[in-house]
Enzyme design. Structure first.
Site, short mmCIF file in Angstrom:
data_model
loop_
_atom_site.label_atom_id
_atom_site.label_comp_id
_atom_site.label_asym_id
_atom_site.label_seq_id
_atom_site.Cartn_x
_atom_site.Cartn_y
_atom_site.Cartn_z
CD GLU A 106 3.73 -5.62 8.91
OE1 GLU A 106 2.55 -5.54 8.47
OE2 GLU A 106 4.29 -6.71 9.12
CD GLU A 126 4.91 -7.53 3.99
OE1 GLU A 126 5.27 -7.57 5.17
OE2 GLU A 126 5.22 -6.59 3.22
#
Length: 254
Positions: A106, A126
């Site tokens: 990210e 995740e």
């Protein structure tokens, strides 16, 4: 210090230095990155920022889960991701020296341009932890075909640097030892140009993917008027006519 700063001419280099933790992001690292980015934006001599990390094992393995277990989740408002994704004025380039996972992916996504080592790869693990990559990972459909973005997000599987380049997510793929020099050279190329024009171009290009056409055209006209009323256009024309390098005015601090 978890993040080192270095000025290379008009480029500020921010290097995550936690190789023993695969350059994972703990509270101190996130705070140091945010502080470095704010200081770069306030420095009238800095025209571009390069983010990288120490070693070849990882650009960043993402959030340091050990640190989270000990000290709790970092304050999202203090995250460098919020600075980068919320109209940060300077061009930011990621020199991706190794795998970028979770929050590390990210962080790379939040940068404007990405140069990756051949051995680098990207992943969003995740879902295997029962959470979602909501700090930029779930925005992948803005960067990749939807089916590809869903596969990356729902499986947690790796996206290689070469595949990321084919899909347009990465600007360059080079041998590991060349990542930083290639990225800095690209940043220096950007830094040669009018700071006002570079900032305006970045802003309008991002707005173009999220704004209706009429609003975008109006903002583009307003931006053009501002640039034409500023000193850089006069200097640019004079430099071109005089066959010399332009002497850009230092931008106002952000």
């Amino acid at each position: 210090m978890p993040v080192h700063r270095e000025h290379r001419g008009r480029v500020m280099l921010l290097t995550i230095d936690r190789p023993e933790r695969r350059n994972s992001l703990d509270h101190a690292t996130l705070n140091a990155l945010s502080s470095g980015l704010r200081d770069a934006a306030a420095d009238r001599e800095v025209r571009a920022v390069v983010l990288t990390a120490t070693g070849e094992r990882a650009f960043s393995a993402g959030l340091d889960l050990k640190a989270v277990a000990e000290a709790g989740m970092p304050d999202p408002a203090a995250s460098p991701l919020h600075l980068l994704r919320d109209g940060y004025p300077l061009p930011v380039l990621a020199a991706i020296n190794g795998p970028a996972l979770g929050g590390g992916f990210e962080l790379a996504l939040a940068c404007d341009l990405r140069v990756a080592a051949e051995h680098a790869y990207f992943a969003l693990p995740e879902v295997s932890l029962g959470i979602a990559a909501t700090e930029g990972g779930t925005d992948l459909p803005q960067r990749l075909p939807l089916a590809v973005a869903l596969e990356v997000g729902l499986t947690g599987d790796r996206l290689t640097a070469s595949r990321a380049y084919e899909l347009g997510l990465v600007n360059r793929v080079v041998p590991g030892p060349e990542v930083l020099t290639t990225t800095v050279a690209l940043a220096e190329r950007i830094a040669e140009h009018s700071p006002a024009a570079v900032r305006t171009t970045k802003d309008l290009m991002y707005r173009s993917i999220e704004t209706d056409r009429a609003t975008l055209r109006a903002r583009a006209r307003e931006a053009t008027d501002r640039l034409l009323a500023g000193p850089d256009v006069v200097e640019g024309m004079a430099a071109f006519a005089g066959k010399r390098a332009p002497r850009w005015a230092a931008p106002a601090a952000s």
